[in-house]
Design a protein around this motif. Sequence first.
Motif, PDB file in Angstrom:
ATOM      1  N   PHE A   1       0.872  -1.182   0.000  1.00 61.20           N
ATOM      2  CA  PHE A   1       0.000   0.000   0.000  1.00 61.20           C
ATOM      3  C   PHE A   1       0.903   1.224   0.000  1.00 61.20           C
ATOM      4  CE2 PHE A   1      -2.791   2.841   2.897  1.00 61.20           C
ATOM      5  CZ  PHE A   1      -3.383   3.458   1.818  1.00 61.20           C
ATOM      6  N   MET A   2       1.250   1.678  -1.205  1.00 63.09           N
ATOM      7  CA  MET A   2       2.324   2.664  -1.342  1.00 63.09           C
ATOM      8  C   MET A   2       1.860   4.093  -1.604  1.00 63.09           C
ATOM      9  SD  MET A   2       1.608   0.594  -4.006  1.00 63.09           S
ATOM     10  CE  MET A   2       2.729  -0.775  -3.823  1.00 63.09           C
ATOM     11  N   HIS A   3       0.556   4.312  -1.628  1.00 56.81           N
ATOM     12  CA  HIS A   3       0.062   5.684  -1.859  1.00 56.81           C
ATOM     13  C   HIS A   3      -0.679   6.188  -0.625  1.00 56.81           C
ATOM     14  CE1 HIS A   3      -4.072   4.177  -2.441  1.00 56.81           C
ATOM     15  NE2 HIS A   3      -3.561   3.244  -3.230  1.00 56.81           N
ATOM     16  N   GLY A   4      -1.058   7.469  -0.656  1.00 60.55           N
ATOM     17  CA  GLY A   4      -1.778   8.054   0.461  1.00 60.55           C
ATOM     18  C   GLY A   4      -3.215   7.571   0.522  1.00 60.55           C
ATOM     19  N   THR A   5      -3.865   7.856   1.648  1.00 60.25           N
ATOM     20  CA  THR A   5      -5.235   7.403   1.861  1.00 60.25           C
ATOM     21  C   THR A   5      -6.261   8.457   1.468  1.00 60.25           C
ATOM     22  OG1 THR A   5      -4.410   6.123   3.737  1.00 60.25           O
ATOM     23  CG2 THR A   5      -6.787   6.374   3.578  1.00 60.25           C
ATOM     24  N   SER A   6      -5.915   9.729   1.602  1.00 57.31           N
ATOM     25  CA  SER A   6      -6.905  10.783   1.386  1.00 57.31           C
ATOM     26  C   SER A   6      -6.276  12.031   0.777  1.00 57.31           C
ATOM     27  CB  SER A   6      -7.568  11.169   2.717  1.00 57.31           C
ATOM     28  OG  SER A   6      -8.318  10.102   3.242  1.00 57.31           O
ATOM     29  N   HIS A   7      -7.069  12.728  -0.027  1.00 57.99           N
ATOM     30  CA  HIS A   7      -6.665  14.042  -0.542  1.00 57.99           C
ATOM     31  C   HIS A   7      -7.913  14.919  -0.655  1.00 57.99           C
ATOM     32  CE1 HIS A   7      -8.329  13.025  -4.535  1.00 57.99           C
ATOM     33  NE2 HIS A   7      -7.677  11.882  -4.467  1.00 57.99           N
ATOM     34  N   HIS A   8      -7.703  16.234  -0.626  1.00 58.73           N
ATOM     35  CA  HIS A   8      -8.794  17.173  -0.852  1.00 58.73           C
ATOM     36  C   HIS A   8      -9.402  16.951  -2.234  1.00 58.73           C
ATOM     37  CE1 HIS A   8      -8.220  20.018   2.536  1.00 58.73           C
ATOM     38  NE2 HIS A   8      -6.933  19.717   2.432  1.00 58.73           N
ATOM     39  N   MET A   9     -10.703  17.209  -2.367  1.00 57.69           N
ATOM     40  CA  MET A   9     -11.371  17.093  -3.664  1.00 57.69           C
ATOM     41  C   MET A   9     -12.390  18.208  -3.821  1.00 57.69           C
ATOM     42  SD  MET A   9     -13.580  14.020  -5.293  1.00 57.69           S
ATOM     43  CE  MET A   9     -15.058  14.877  -4.756  1.00 57.69           C
ATOM     44  N   GLY A  10     -12.577  18.659  -5.054  1.00 59.08           N
ATOM     45  CA  GLY A  10     -13.532  19.724  -5.330  1.00 59.08           C
ATOM     46  C   GLY A  10     -13.510  20.091  -6.792  1.00 59.08           C
ATOM     47  N   LEU A  11     -13.168  21.345  -7.106  1.00 68.06           N
ATOM     48  CA  LEU A  11     -13.046  21.746  -8.502  1.00 68.06           C
ATOM     49  C   LEU A  11     -11.950  20.967  -9.210  1.00 68.06           C
ATOM     50  CD1 LEU A  11     -13.559  25.609  -8.363  1.00 68.06           C
ATOM     51  CD2 LEU A  11     -14.811  24.006  -9.820  1.00 68.06           C
ATOM     52  N   ASP A  12     -10.923  20.593  -8.483  1.00 65.21           N
ATOM     53  CA  ASP A  12      -9.903  19.683  -9.001  1.00 65.21           C
ATOM     54  C   ASP A  12     -10.018  18.360  -8.269  1.00 65.21           C
ATOM     55  OD1 ASP A  12      -8.253  21.227 -10.954  1.00 65.21           O
ATOM     56  OD2 ASP A  12      -8.018  22.560  -9.230  1.00 65.21           O
ATOM     57  N   THR A  13      -9.712  17.275  -8.958  1.00 66.42           N
ATOM     58  CA  THR A  13      -9.745  15.966  -8.309  1.00 66.42           C
ATOM     59  C   THR A  13      -8.806  15.957  -7.115  1.00 66.42           C
ATOM     60  OG1 THR A  13     -10.198  14.971 -10.466  1.00 66.42           O
ATOM     61  CG2 THR A  13      -9.521  13.493  -8.693  1.00 66.42           C
TER      62      THR A  13
END
Length: 429
Positions: free
Chosen positions: A353-365
């Motif tokens: 599991f080599m990527h992050g779990t969460s990121h902001h989302m809205g006008l941009d993915t």
Amino acid sequence: MKYNLINSDLFITNRKNFKAKMVNNSLAVFNSNDVYPIGADSTIPFEQDRNIFYLSGVDQEESVLILYPDCPNPKHREILFLTETNDHIAVWEGEKLTKEKAFETSGVSTVYWLQDFDRVMKEIMSQADTIYINTNEHYRASTATETREDRFNKAVREQFPAHKVEKSNPILQRLRSVKHPLELDIIQEACNITEKGFRRILNFVEPDVWEYNIEAEFMHEFLNNRSKGFAYTPIVASGNNANVLHYIENNKQCKAGDLILLDVGAEYANYASDMSRTIPVSGKFTKRQKEVYNAINSVKNQATKMLVPGTIWADYHIEVGKIMTSELIGLGLLDKADVQNENKDWPAYKKYFMHGTSHHMGLDTHDYGILHEPMKKNMVFTVEPGLYIPEEGFGIRLEDDVVIQETGEPFNLMRNIPIEADEIEDLMN
């Protein structure tokens, strides 16, 4: 545009919030994106710069927004510049925004044609002390191409060298990360369209279908629901293709017994949705596939509960890593010795599991947001744990989009999209 007209209250509020953060006697300028050429007379379909859209709702090329809250002339405290439409343009391209329609869209009452920009800009710059320029400073930004905004920023420094320069980005990072209720409604609509696409393909997938056939089914449903299409390049990854994190070829045949990792999301009114699901080609998971699937779903559910006001993004990921480590030991993919001997800068769980779990989302993915600051109510985050096991021939990722609440667990914008393994099997059969 395909989407329904957005209430201009959203853009009026956004401008009000931005202007409140500006220094005294300053103005800010925002430009539309370029229309990018492909070759001959072909161009890439136009995508509006997210910041001018956020502040005005104008979704048209060659548009400029100026904000100057302290301008001596009240008429020039908010100005939109647009390409003047004419009969020729109306015949060949369709009508552009009129001044009346621009006001209805944005709530900006002063609208000039673009031919007046240099004259008006010179006048108001003689009155202002500071100019805010719009730069892309997202932590994942890749800016190999010079944009219309870049060219403007360069020119304004040359033409007005005595003015102080400030950046719009720090203000926008904070404002855009916390969503207005109208924005949440739009993102919910994007998620609803994604749900329709997913339910469509659950009735479509069977052995020997091609990945691009599945992509086409999603696009069919998206377009039929007022979306331009995918919010980002879709991933339809069967079998071992799922172990390539950004697999986008979508050109392989799906074989019986394999899993398909789907990372797709519809856009609506320039806002993104971002969904991941993993489904069995044959309509039924093997015992091992379901075991891994349920472990990931458990991690997702536990991680989601941590997305509350005050949470720090980096600390959250450390805690998710601990949960994932426990699940990997239970799955027999790690043992206690692996954990005891791990490199703290690249923990043992990162093998799978080599990527992050969460990121902001809205006008941009991957939307604007300052990651070192505490999470706040009405921020929208993805939750997307996954495990990638090349030696077993499959990868699984599950992802929902959630809104942080004032208290308690976040609100799941994808609550109606099937995710439990048994429900997936039932719907496919």
